[in-house]
Design an enzyme around this catalytic site. Sequence first.
Site, PDB file in Angstrom:
ATOM      1  N   ALA A 195       1.659  -1.332  -0.511  1.00  0.00           N
ATOM      2  CA  ALA A 195       1.076  -0.951  -1.800  1.00  0.00           C
ATOM      3  C   ALA A 195       0.277   0.338  -1.689  1.00  0.00           C
ATOM      4  O   ALA A 195       0.475   1.284  -2.458  1.00  0.00           O
ATOM      5  CB  ALA A 195       0.197  -2.088  -2.322  1.00  0.00           C
TER       6      ALA A 195
ATOM      7  N   LYS B 248      10.773  -0.689   4.483  1.00  0.00           N
ATOM      8  CA  LYS B 248       9.817  -0.115   3.538  1.00  0.00           C
ATOM      9  C   LYS B 248       9.676   1.396   3.707  1.00  0.00           C
ATOM     10  O   LYS B 248       9.658   2.142   2.725  1.00  0.00           O
ATOM     11  CB  LYS B 248       8.449  -0.782   3.701  1.00  0.00           C
ATOM     12  CG  LYS B 248       8.362  -2.152   3.086  1.00  0.00           C
ATOM     13  CD  LYS B 248       6.939  -2.677   3.094  1.00  0.00           C
ATOM     14  CE  LYS B 248       6.864  -4.007   2.344  1.00  0.00           C
ATOM     15  NZ  LYS B 248       5.490  -4.541   2.308  1.00  0.00           N
TER      16      LYS B 248
ATOM     17  N   ARG C 108       3.564  -4.442  -7.080  1.00  0.00           N
ATOM     18  CA  ARG C 108       2.519  -3.471  -6.740  1.00  0.00           C
ATOM     19  C   ARG C 108       3.080  -2.249  -6.031  1.00  0.00           C
ATOM     20  O   ARG C 108       2.585  -1.151  -6.207  1.00  0.00           O
ATOM     21  CB  ARG C 108       1.465  -4.113  -5.817  1.00  0.00           C
ATOM     22  CG  ARG C 108       0.899  -5.370  -6.334  1.00  0.00           C
ATOM     23  CD  ARG C 108       0.027  -6.105  -5.339  1.00  0.00           C
ATOM     24  NE  ARG C 108       0.445  -6.052  -3.966  1.00  0.00           N
ATOM     25  CZ  ARG C 108       1.446  -6.743  -3.436  1.00  0.00           C
ATOM     26  NH1 ARG C 108       2.171  -7.532  -4.204  1.00  0.00           N
ATOM     27  NH2 ARG C 108       1.745  -6.651  -2.154  1.00  0.00           N
TER      28      ARG C 108
ATOM     29  N   ASP D 133       6.297   2.194   9.302  1.00  0.00           N
ATOM     30  CA  ASP D 133       6.044   0.825   8.847  1.00  0.00           C
ATOM     31  C   ASP D 133       7.172  -0.035   9.402  1.00  0.00           C
ATOM     32  O   ASP D 133       8.337   0.318   9.266  1.00  0.00           O
ATOM     33  CB  ASP D 133       6.026   0.761   7.317  1.00  0.00           C
ATOM     34  CG  ASP D 133       5.346  -0.498   6.801  1.00  0.00           C
ATOM     35  OD1 ASP D 133       5.609  -1.580   7.375  1.00  0.00           O
ATOM     36  OD2 ASP D 133       4.560  -0.407   5.850  1.00  0.00           O
TER      37      ASP D 133
ATOM     38  N   ASP E 192      -3.035  -3.317   6.570  1.00  0.00           N
ATOM     39  CA  ASP E 192      -3.547  -4.558   5.995  1.00  0.00           C
ATOM     40  C   ASP E 192      -4.160  -5.484   7.032  1.00  0.00           C
ATOM     41  O   ASP E 192      -4.347  -6.663   6.769  1.00  0.00           O
ATOM     42  CB  ASP E 192      -2.429  -5.304   5.236  1.00  0.00           C
ATOM     43  CG  ASP E 192      -1.324  -5.795   6.164  1.00  0.00           C
ATOM     44  OD1 ASP E 192      -1.339  -5.438   7.360  1.00  0.00           O
ATOM     45  OD2 ASP E 192      -0.452  -6.548   5.697  1.00  0.00           O
ATOM     46  N   ASN E 193      -4.468  -4.960   8.229  1.00  0.00           N
ATOM     47  CA  ASN E 193      -5.142  -5.828   9.197  1.00  0.00           C
ATOM     48  C   ASN E 193      -6.090  -5.011  10.058  1.00  0.00           C
ATOM     49  O   ASN E 193      -5.875  -3.819  10.314  1.00  0.00           O
ATOM     50  CB  ASN E 193      -4.121  -6.590  10.052  1.00  0.00           C
ATOM     51  CG  ASN E 193      -3.380  -5.693  11.014  1.00  0.00           C
ATOM     52  OD1 ASN E 193      -3.854  -5.434  12.126  1.00  0.00           O
ATOM     53  ND2 ASN E 193      -2.223  -5.193  10.595  1.00  0.00           N
TER      54      ASN E 193
ATOM     55  N   CYS F 256     -13.360 -30.760  14.399  1.00  0.00           N
ATOM     56  CA  CYS F 256     -13.509 -32.170  14.020  1.00  0.00           C
ATOM     57  C   CYS F 256     -13.589 -32.331  12.505  1.00  0.00           C
ATOM     58  O   CYS F 256     -13.136 -33.339  11.953  1.00  0.00           O
ATOM     59  CB  CYS F 256     -14.741 -32.775  14.689  1.00  0.00           C
ATOM     60  SG  CYS F 256     -16.311 -32.102  14.106  1.00  0.00           S
TER      61      CYS F 256
END
Length: 1080
Positions: free
Chosen positions: A502, A552, A539, A528, A600-601, A656
Amino acid sequence: MLHKRASEANDKNDNTIIGSDLASSKKRRIDFTESSSDKSSSILASGSSRGFHGDSVVQQIDMAFGNSNRQEIDEDLHSRQLAVYGRETMRRLFASNVLISGMHGLGAEIAKNLILAGVKSVTLHDERVVELWDLSSNFVFSEDDVGKNRADASVQKLQDLNNAVVVSSLTKSLNKEDLSGFQVVVFSDISMERAIEFDDYCHSHQPPIAFVKADVRGLFGSVFCDFGPEFAVLDVDGEEPHTGIIASISNENQAFISCVDDERLEFEDGDLVVFSEVEGMTELNDGKPRKIKSTRPYSFTLDEDTTNYGTYVKGGIVTQVKQPKLLNFKPLREALKDPGDFLFSDFSKFDRPPLLHLAFQALDHFKAEAGRFPVAGSEEDAQKLISIATAINTGQGDLKVENVDQKLLRHFSFGAKAVLNPMAAMFGGIVGQEVVKACSGKFHPLFQFFYFDSVESLPSEPVDSSDFAPRNSRYDAQISVFGAKFQKKLEDAKVFTVGSGALGCEFLKNLALMGVSCGSQGKLTVTDDDIIEKSNLSRQFLFRDWNIGQAKSTVAASAAAVINPRFNIEALQNRVGAETENVFDDAFWENLTVVVNALDNVNARLYVDSRCLYFQKPLLESGTLGTKCNTQSVIPHLTENYGASRDPPEKQAPMCTVHSFPHNIDHCLTWARSEFEGLLEKTPAEVNAYLSSPVEYTNSMMSAGDAQARDTLERIVECLEKEKCETFQDCLTWARLRFEDYFVNRVKQLIYTFPEDAATSTGAPFWSAPKRFPRPLQYSSSDPSLLNFITATAILRAETFGIPIPEWTKNPKEAAEAVDRVIVPDFEPRQDAKIVTDEKATTLTTASVDDAAVIDDLIAKIDQCRHNLSPDFRMKPIQFEKDDDTNYHMDVIAGLANMRARNYSIPEVDKLKAKFIAGRIIPAIATSTAMATGLVCLELYKVLDGGHKVEAYRNTFANLALPLFSMAEPLPPKVVKHRDMAWTVWDRWVLKGNPTLREVLQWLEDKGLSAYSISCGSCLLFNSMFTRHKERMDKKVVDLARDVAKVELPPYRNHLDVVVACEDEDDNDVDIPLVSIYFR
């Protein structure tokens, strides 16, 4: 923040920007009548403290926008947008007709964002024709469109973005009555006189027509909104209602309520809340909104007397009630004279909005008198505009600007005719979001004026007025602001864009329009490693439905080259990381002018940041999350780097809690995804690993000899022996028994081990908040949710074993009969069951002294199982794929989570909400993406100029929902000083001539530094404490790296980096820069 991938584009991509048929793709649609439970509808149920009722608000919206219950959402296409807006907002968007008047760059950006969002219709209006000038900012125009009507030339290319939206053109002169068929009208190129006339009509229309006036003039922009005399905002911020788990409530006037310290409360004084599940003081469970005050991180006071209420026993959830808000907009005629509070974006320019309010009025007067815009570089026109502004200011009374900044107005005059792409992109995002608000009542509108400038983006050195003259170029508008010499810098830039999702699509469009890397010396590299999916299309506007499955980067590059055929762009499909340093080698990085991240990371960002630090390259960073976006300028030696400051890690629920004591749906979904992956992906993969190499696999398990190895082998034995499936009925049996294990037997065991009256070692009740006491479920085929879960689970189990799915699974009656045939054994509780309750535990598997012997037995069993299998038997591991609604993955995960929620009396969620949480879907919309990239490109002007000081740069955080714009100067890098030297993280010490270890130590000693350690990677090359290391003194450092650290130095690498630990004369540690030793 988006990092994505790529491959070869086919011939269709030559026209990627102009042609699509989304309607031809098969869509799974969900009717709104099935589930339209948006937050806004539940908010309104309790009414409002502002003097109007929820029902009337809904009626107002529905009267304005019509009933569209038949509208449908393509969840695959709009999943990321649905995560921001919800179904009800999308429904209202689908019923909204929008007019956009003025189809230069800003109009095109607004239209693009609204068409991607999915309004009902967009009508494009313009009476003018395309000029070459327009190609600086409008991505839909080509040189072939010059001379055509701007609206007509835009229709088809914008229509191709989304065939579900009706896009049409209008080329005649507008009159007021033409506006009556629209819910929102946007004017981006209109005189103030006509704007006032149209706004008066819209303001008094019944129902009111939302009116937006927006302008971008050079590096200056403005927005005005009027949504009518009374506009209901249904959800002011878009955030989920805050909740808390109650620990105690006092019986007193102004009751004091404390909550568990599991999570901080986010309540504010004056909030309304509702209570549920309170035991003892049941009077609070009546659903009535109550006002709170004295809010603290884990407590608050209830504005109510509870003296005579029942005594609080335990339990209880408190939930914020979000209130609608009524806004009274002034018409433009009144707001010009009494604008109220301006929305600020940059507090270093606190006095700027009133001046720009004056400047835009002066420009309107100039155009009315001269019949044209001021000429770029014309001092005469600038002085005339300044005189008009001064005259207007004199008659403004209380609004009078104390100091009319003539220098600023001169800049304003010079660029007034130009619509720049970065400004159009930024304001296209802002205005597009305001239209969504007007259509839906979702988020707080801009109230009512917003002014912005980026005058800091101008060249740092004075520009001769002749340099602003047009060159009969597509960049003439930009040249009129920055000059032709600066345009050459843009064209010759060498840019690396990392990611083409995007953000990447928007960046490539912007850079192509700006002419970046479009010259003979310029080049843009985009990489990419992702491929295009259907959910990208809402988007990532450079992609079309026929591009699904393609790379992409190559598709985006082809589309960007259509926008500007001079774009020198190369598309790669490589992930940027240590493993691709042979692709992105030293020569590649050293040749770059600037890096633009579209990732994006965080890990990928940190890696690119480290490369930019190393090679001292500017980095422009940005990211989005729903309506929020941020940008950061990382400039060598001027600013801190991206990695210098990090957000705190997200809080993770204890193991837990997730596995035995969940208290919210997030815990249930985390557990559900973990179980899905364990049963259907990891265990089949372990089976295959064993079957492929039995000896090596069993040897590794015996070597490990731990509880985890034992657990893995037990799961393999279950798969191949106890729970091996050969028919679909076997799979159905397995799924039914899995249901019994998860939601009946485990719960019975838990409450057997910890009864409802159990106490901790300190005597406190074991089942105290936030723990919720569970109840086992009882299976019934008459409950469709249970039957659907078991059927979906059986289908996926069959898939792992390669078993065909019979047709009768689609018949609920036959499926129910097959499930009812399963014999379910009675449950017997175990006396020795161990249930982990330690919140610090990192595993649920407990070690045993018998692990080694048990592992030997298990290995013998799986060896026997292997001999009973055909040689080619393999299982099919299933990787979770959230975006395919036909694969049953989300049916199983949502079913697991909701059944577990039912065990613990936690509210269940629908499959879409489950997909957002379990699929870790990042909410995303086109508007915030467009705004972020526009802001970044304004910074790019400064970077490519090269002469700006740190005070000129801006980092931005924005939230279009509020709206909030916060801009600040970047922080400088931390400076380390030693003797007469100083350095920062940007510095790197270089030592050439292929030195020996002795020469390196002497070189440092000459700087007053004593090196006690030198390392390369994780390997120690020298330590002053080790006597044998002194034998290495006369060896070349590069040879030590090869021999000791086993470093491989490929032909493209001409230096070696080492980390040196040093002390000064006083034995104080000194952090020195990375040392690069050149050996070639």
